[in-house]
Design a protein around this motif. Structure first.
Motif, PDB file in Angstrom:
ATOM      1  N   UNK A   1      12.091   3.224  -3.564  1.00 20.58           N
ATOM      2  CA  UNK A   1      11.300   2.397  -2.647  1.00 20.58           C
ATOM      3  C   UNK A   1      10.324   1.461  -3.366  1.00 20.58           C
ATOM      4  N   UNK A   2      10.634   1.116  -4.608  1.00 19.87           N
ATOM      5  CA  UNK A   2       9.768   0.248  -5.415  1.00 19.87           C
ATOM      6  C   UNK A   2       9.309  -0.982  -4.660  1.00 19.87           C
ATOM      7  N   UNK A   3      10.227  -1.711  -4.041  1.00 15.39           N
ATOM      8  CA  UNK A   3       9.920  -3.017  -3.444  1.00 15.39           C
ATOM      9  C   UNK A   3       9.053  -2.925  -2.199  1.00 15.39           C
ATOM     10  N   UNK A   4       8.848  -1.707  -1.690  1.00 15.72           N
ATOM     11  CA  UNK A   4       8.067  -1.535  -0.457  1.00 15.72           C
ATOM     12  C   UNK A   4       6.723  -0.851  -0.702  1.00 15.72           C
ATOM     13  N   UNK A   5       6.382  -0.610  -1.977  1.00 11.65           N
ATOM     14  CA  UNK A   5       5.263   0.280  -2.261  1.00 11.65           C
ATOM     15  C   UNK A   5       4.057  -0.425  -2.867  1.00 11.65           C
ATOM     16  N   UNK A   6       2.876  -0.102  -2.321  1.00 12.64           N
ATOM     17  CA  UNK A   6       1.591  -0.382  -2.958  1.00 12.64           C
ATOM     18  C   UNK A   6       1.111   0.941  -3.535  1.00 12.64           C
ATOM     19  N   UNK A   7       0.998   1.017  -4.854  1.00 13.90           N
ATOM     20  CA  UNK A   7       0.552   2.240  -5.506  1.00 13.90           C
ATOM     21  C   UNK A   7      -0.885   2.105  -5.972  1.00 13.90           C
ATOM     22  N   UNK A   8      -1.687   3.109  -5.712  1.00 16.05           N
ATOM     23  CA  UNK A   8      -3.121   3.042  -6.033  1.00 16.05           C
ATOM     24  C   UNK A   8      -3.502   4.219  -6.914  1.00 16.05           C
ATOM     25  N   UNK A   9      -4.205   3.918  -8.024  1.00 21.20           N
ATOM     26  CA  UNK A   9      -4.725   4.980  -8.870  1.00 21.20           C
ATOM     27  C   UNK A   9      -6.078   4.569  -9.435  1.00 21.20           C
ATOM     28  N   UNK A  10      -6.679   5.499 -10.157  1.00 23.02           N
ATOM     29  CA  UNK A  10      -8.020   5.317 -10.708  1.00 23.02           C
ATOM     30  C   UNK A  10      -8.679   6.673 -10.793  1.00 23.02           C
ATOM     31  N   UNK A  11      -9.599   6.833 -11.718  1.00 27.37           N
ATOM     32  CA  UNK A  11     -10.284   8.118 -11.825  1.00 27.37           C
ATOM     33  C   UNK A  11     -11.095   8.399 -10.577  1.00 27.37           C
ATOM     34  N   UNK A  12     -11.749   7.369 -10.054  1.00 20.78           N
ATOM     35  CA  UNK A  12     -12.531   7.510  -8.831  1.00 20.78           C
ATOM     36  C   UNK A  12     -12.247   6.356  -7.881  1.00 20.78           C
ATOM     37  N   UNK A  13     -12.275   6.671  -6.590  1.00 20.44           N
ATOM     38  CA  UNK A  13     -12.121   5.655  -5.558  1.00 20.44           C
ATOM     39  C   UNK A  13     -10.722   5.505  -5.007  1.00 20.44           C
ATOM     40  N   UNK A  14      -9.744   6.240  -5.561  1.00 19.83           N
ATOM     41  CA  UNK A  14      -8.366   5.999  -5.144  1.00 19.83           C
ATOM     42  C   UNK A  14      -8.079   6.461  -3.715  1.00 19.83           C
ATOM     43  N   UNK A  15      -8.665   7.577  -3.291  1.00 19.94           N
ATOM     44  CA  UNK A  15      -8.417   8.038  -1.916  1.00 19.94           C
ATOM     45  C   UNK A  15      -9.034   7.089  -0.895  1.00 19.94           C
ATOM     46  N   UNK A  16     -10.263   6.646  -1.167  1.00 16.05           N
ATOM     47  CA  UNK A  16     -10.910   5.692  -0.259  1.00 16.05           C
ATOM     48  C   UNK A  16     -10.121   4.394  -0.204  1.00 16.05           C
TER      49      UNK A  16
END
Length: 438
Positions: free
Chosen positions: A112-127
């Motif tokens: 599903x690469x073309x449909x995905x926004x991926x979010x990461x980070x040590x802090x703030x990723x859930x928000x």
């Protein structure tokens, strides 16, 4: 529907490594769509299998499903063609040479690469993940929420249609063994964390960078300016969200603090990079409901106002919480020690801006010693249970004071997770009796 996943796994002996929430999700998927594969499940704790053994009795009796446990459970990696590893299993001290290791995340992003926004980070990723999902849904879009926020990606695959946007929160643990990326990757920040799992900060940071490392030519990396140099070699298309300005009425925002302004910028940039004009989404910022345990205002009880920031597990998060509130009279710190560097927090607290600092756990011991050595003016108190901390609060707090739980440490020494710690804090806040009348 998810042909690339099924084709990769077809006719292979598959080991599910780890049997928590994601491992159970993987087994459900495999037993439904790959009924003739030989499947193993390995977890150190045999009690994790109790319910599964009755649930999958037919597969066990047919010889297609096997459970492995005990101290040497990792040795089973060599007995299978492919390993689907769950995030919580660390292989930093195990030789994985010649083993094919993948994960739900890697398999999902390949499909599903073309449909995905991926979010990461040590802090703030859930928000940020929750905010992006809120903005898309409020604007009438078709979106699904998944990942580290508590929803295994295999559990949402049947809900994905050709125009669905997948909003995927990704931890370093989930990114450790990926070789696929999202269409839009958001990397908020990288601070020292999870060294118990990764061993070194370099390995942790490299796992985070995997979010962007395998992106395709027309994909977009949305990053903080501090990370631009790290991604130059593998990301041609970049948006530096921390330097972008939007016309937002900050007085109407439900999210507090400069760190959340950055999360908002990242969210709007991510949507814009996916082809949805972020400016048109600004009205929906004001209707977002902040997540629990993230600088959450619990209420005022006994004249004291309580803030629950139990998600804070690193020094930078605790500093940001103090700066956001401006006035903090009592601060609860410490917990499980992951050997991260507390010097930024020690330097900050050495200014004496918080009159009463309460410490717990080995991480708290380390912070307290560092501050004692500096002879700070703040009152330094050690506590073994949160009830003990609240006894001190009741005896010393007065009307108008502010109490903040922002531990800058993991909760695992006393609690199942940061949510349990936060709920305990909230419960005790609501019951507190303050004896000072000043």
């Amino acid at each position: 529907m998810f042909e690339s996943i099924l084709n990769r796994l077809k006719d292979k002996k598959i080991l599910v490594l780890g049997f928590g929430r994601e491992g159970k999700s993987t087994l459900r998927f495999l037993s439904k769509y790959l009924k003739n594969n030989i499947i193993g499940v390995a977890d150190k704790n045999s009690s994790a299998f109790v319910d599964a053994k009755s649930q999958y009795a037919e597969l066990i009796d047919s010889g297609l499903l096997h459970f492995h446990s005990g101290d040497d459970y990792l040795q089973n990696i060599y007995n299978y063609d492919i390993v689907i590893k769950t995030p919580g299993i660390s292989l930093k001290d195990f030789n994985t040479k010649n083993a094919e290791i993948t994960s739900q995340t890697d398999l999902f992003l390949g499909e599903f690469h073309s449909q995905t926004i991926g979010i990461s980070g040590t802090k703030g990723k859930s928000t940020t993940t929750s905010l992006i999902f809120h903005l898309l849904k409020s604007a009438g879009g078709d979106a699904v929420l998944t990942g580290n926020i508590g929803i295994p990606c295999f559990d949402v695959m049947e809900d994905i249609r050709p125009k669905t946007i997948v909003v995927y929160e990704l931890s370093a643990h989930q990114l450790e063994y990926v070789h696929n990326g999202p269409k839009v990757g958001v990397l908020l920040n990288v601070f020292e964390e999870h060294l118990d799992h990764f061993g070194t900060f370099e390995r942790y940071k490299n796992a985070k960078l995997n979010l962007l490392r395998f992106m395709q030519k027309n994909d977009c990396a949305v990053v903080h300016e501090s990370l631009v140099d790290d991604i130059q070699s593998f990301c041609a298309k970049q948006v530096v969200f921390s330097t972008v300005d939007f016309d937002v009425d900050e007085s109407r925002l439900p999210l507090l603090g400069e760190h959340n302004i950055l999360n908002i910028k990242a969210s709007l940039c991510a949507c814009s990079s996916f082809g949805i004009d972020g400016k048109n989404l600004i009205p929906y910022l004001y209707t977002f409901k902040p997540l629990e345990h993230r600088l959450e205002r619990v209420g005022t009880f006994g004249g004291v106002t309580f803030f629950n920031d139990s998600i804070s597990t690193i020094p930078q998060a605790a500093i940001a919480a103090c700066k956001t509130l401006k006035k903090v009279d009592f601060m609860l710190l410490g917990g499980f020690d992951r050997d991260i560097d507390y010097s930024p927090l020690i330097e900050f607290l050495s200014q004496g801006i918080v009159p009463h600092l309460l410490f717990t756990g080995k991480a708290g011991d380390r912070m307290m010693k560092a501050l004692t050595d500096r002879e700070v003016k703040s009152e330094l108190i050690s506590y073994s249970s949160m009830e003990e901390a609240f006894s001190y609060l009741g005896a010393n707090a007065k009307a108008g004071d502010v109490c903040l739980l922002s531990p800058a440490a993991s909760s695992y020494d006393q609690y199942k997770n940061f949510e349990e710690r936060g709920r305990k804090f909230k419960s005790l806040s609501e019951k507190i009796k303050v004896y000072s009348k000043k």
